[in-house]
Design a protein around this motif. Sequence first.
Motif, PDB file in Angstrom:
ATOM      1  N   ALA A 210       3.005 -23.241  -4.419  1.00 16.92           N
ATOM      2  CA  ALA A 210       1.437 -23.417  -4.239  1.00 16.92           C
ATOM      3  C   ALA A 210       1.039 -24.026  -5.378  1.00 16.92           C
ATOM      4  O   ALA A 210       1.461 -23.996  -6.506  1.00 16.92           O
ATOM      5  CB  ALA A 210       1.045 -21.708  -4.142  1.00 16.92           C
ATOM      6  N   LYS A 211      -0.261 -24.657  -5.051  1.00 21.11           N
ATOM      7  CA  LYS A 211      -0.901 -25.475  -5.700  1.00 21.11           C
ATOM      8  C   LYS A 211      -2.223 -24.791  -6.156  1.00 21.11           C
ATOM      9  O   LYS A 211      -2.821 -24.743  -7.384  1.00 21.11           O
ATOM     10  CB  LYS A 211      -1.148 -26.862  -5.334  1.00 21.11           C
ATOM     11  N   ARG A 212      -2.572 -24.090  -5.316  1.00 19.79           N
ATOM     12  CA  ARG A 212      -3.989 -23.367  -5.379  1.00 19.79           C
ATOM     13  C   ARG A 212      -3.882 -21.927  -5.018  1.00 19.79           C
ATOM     14  O   ARG A 212      -3.006 -21.433  -4.185  1.00 19.79           O
ATOM     15  CB  ARG A 212      -5.018 -24.025  -4.210  1.00 19.79           C
ATOM     16  N   VAL A 213      -4.669 -21.067  -5.490  1.00 22.48           N
ATOM     17  CA  VAL A 213      -4.914 -19.649  -4.976  1.00 22.48           C
ATOM     18  C   VAL A 213      -6.246 -19.228  -5.003  1.00 22.48           C
ATOM     19  O   VAL A 213      -7.058 -19.928  -5.704  1.00 22.48           O
ATOM     20  CB  VAL A 213      -4.001 -18.588  -6.216  1.00 22.48           C
ATOM     21  N   ILE A 214      -6.413 -18.257  -4.231  1.00 21.65           N
ATOM     22  CA  ILE A 214      -7.762 -17.659  -4.107  1.00 21.65           C
ATOM     23  C   ILE A 214      -7.564 -16.127  -4.684  1.00 21.65           C
ATOM     24  O   ILE A 214      -6.551 -15.580  -4.158  1.00 21.65           O
ATOM     25  CB  ILE A 214      -8.369 -17.478  -2.636  1.00 21.65           C
ATOM     26  N   ILE A 215      -8.318 -15.758  -5.719  1.00 19.05           N
ATOM     27  CA  ILE A 215      -8.157 -14.482  -6.211  1.00 19.05           C
ATOM     28  C   ILE A 215      -9.454 -13.658  -5.867  1.00 19.05           C
ATOM     29  O   ILE A 215     -10.551 -14.112  -6.273  1.00 19.05           O
ATOM     30  CB  ILE A 215      -7.845 -14.502  -7.588  1.00 19.05           C
ATOM     31  N   GLN A 216      -9.171 -12.685  -5.324  1.00 19.21           N
ATOM     32  CA  GLN A 216     -10.694 -11.913  -4.777  1.00 19.21           C
ATOM     33  C   GLN A 216     -10.319 -10.383  -5.240  1.00 19.21           C
ATOM     34  O   GLN A 216      -9.125  -9.796  -4.830  1.00 19.21           O
ATOM     35  CB  GLN A 216     -10.874 -11.940  -3.551  1.00 19.21           C
ATOM     36  N   GLY A 217     -11.390  -9.672  -5.843  1.00 19.67           N
ATOM     37  CA  GLY A 217     -11.239  -8.349  -6.218  1.00 19.67           C
ATOM     38  C   GLY A 217     -12.596  -7.843  -6.216  1.00 19.67           C
ATOM     39  O   GLY A 217     -13.534  -8.290  -5.979  1.00 19.67           O
ATOM     40  N   ARG A 218     -12.882  -6.428  -6.491  1.00 23.71           N
ATOM     41  CA  ARG A 218     -13.982  -5.390  -6.479  1.00 23.71           C
ATOM     42  C   ARG A 218     -14.304  -5.149  -8.020  1.00 23.71           C
ATOM     43  O   ARG A 218     -13.366  -4.427  -8.623  1.00 23.71           O
ATOM     44  CB  ARG A 218     -13.881  -4.543  -5.223  1.00 23.71           C
ATOM     45  N   LYS A 219     -15.476  -5.311  -8.183  1.00 23.33           N
ATOM     46  CA  LYS A 219     -15.888  -4.783  -9.639  1.00 23.33           C
ATOM     47  C   LYS A 219     -15.910  -3.242  -9.889  1.00 23.33           C
ATOM     48  O   LYS A 219     -16.390  -2.491  -9.039  1.00 23.33           O
ATOM     49  CB  LYS A 219     -17.315  -5.176  -9.935  1.00 23.33           C
ATOM     50  N   GLY A 220     -15.237  -2.872 -10.813  1.00 27.04           N
ATOM     51  CA  GLY A 220     -15.253  -1.251 -11.181  1.00 27.04           C
ATOM     52  C   GLY A 220     -14.113  -0.600 -10.339  1.00 27.04           C
ATOM     53  O   GLY A 220     -14.288   0.613 -10.340  1.00 27.04           O
TER      54      GLY A 220
END
Length: 264
Positions: A210-220
Motif C-alpha cells: 500500500a502507498k496510501r492509507v485512510i485512518i479514521q477514529g472517534r475522539k475520546g
Amino acid sequence: MTKNWPGEADLRGDLNVTVDDFVGGSVRLIQPREGYRVSMDTVFLAAAIPAKAGDRVLEGGIGSGGASVLLAARVPGVKVHGIDIQDDMLALARKNADFNELSDQVTLEKGSITDLTGPEGTYDHVMVNPPYLAAGTAIRPPAASKGLAHMDSNATLKDWISFCVYNVRHKGTVTIVYRADRMDEVIARLYRRVGELKIMPFWPRMGMPAKRVIIQGRKGVRGAATLLPGLPLHGTEDRYSPEAEAILRCGDALDLKNFAHGRP
C-alpha cells in the motif's frame, strides 16, 4: 436533466486553469493547470466521511475545495467549513463551491491549522489530507500551492493531528488520508486521544504494498484499532477495480465502519 454550470463559458479561455470531471461528471472542479491538483486521495477522503444531513464537518487545508465540494455533493444538507492559509486557493475553492451550486453547504475562511484559539469540539467530523513529506526529506515542488500541499513547512504532522482533535466533538470522527509508510506517526499522535481506529490500506493492485492509507477514529473513545481488508485500486490491467470504480466514478460512500473486502 442537464446540470447548470454557472460561468463555464468564461473559463474556456483561461489558460491558467482546467475544468475536470469527478465522480462520473456529477462534480466538476476548477483547478490550476500548474501546481496542486486534486488526486484520487481527495475523492477517497471525501467518500470516507460518515456524515449525514445537518452534520458539521471541518476540513483543514482545503486547497481548491475538492474534498469539501465532493462531500457536500454526496450528502445533501451537510455543512462543510474549510480553512486554508493561501488566498489564491481559497478563491478557487469558493469558485468551485459556486460552480457546483453548493455555496449554501460549503463555507470558507482564511486560517491556519496551528491556530487553536477558537471554540473547542464544535464539529461532528474533521477531515485532513496533510503534506506527505517531512521537511528536509525531498526537494520541495516549485509551485507554491503544490509545495505547501506536499511538504511540511508551516505545520508539522503533530500540528495537523492537534487541529483535528481540538476541533472535533466528543465521539466525533477524525479522518486522515496519508502515506502508508508514515501511518505509525499518525497512530502514535492519535493514541489515547482518538480510538476505535479503522485503518484502510489502498493497494495499487493486489499483491503490491500500500502507498496510501485512510485512518479514521472517534475522539475520546478507547476501542481497539482495526486493520481493514484494504482496497485494490486497479485490477490485472490499468482499469480501476470494481471497488475503486464505485467510489471514483459512481460517487459511492466508503463505509469504513462496515467495510468488507469487495463490498465498500
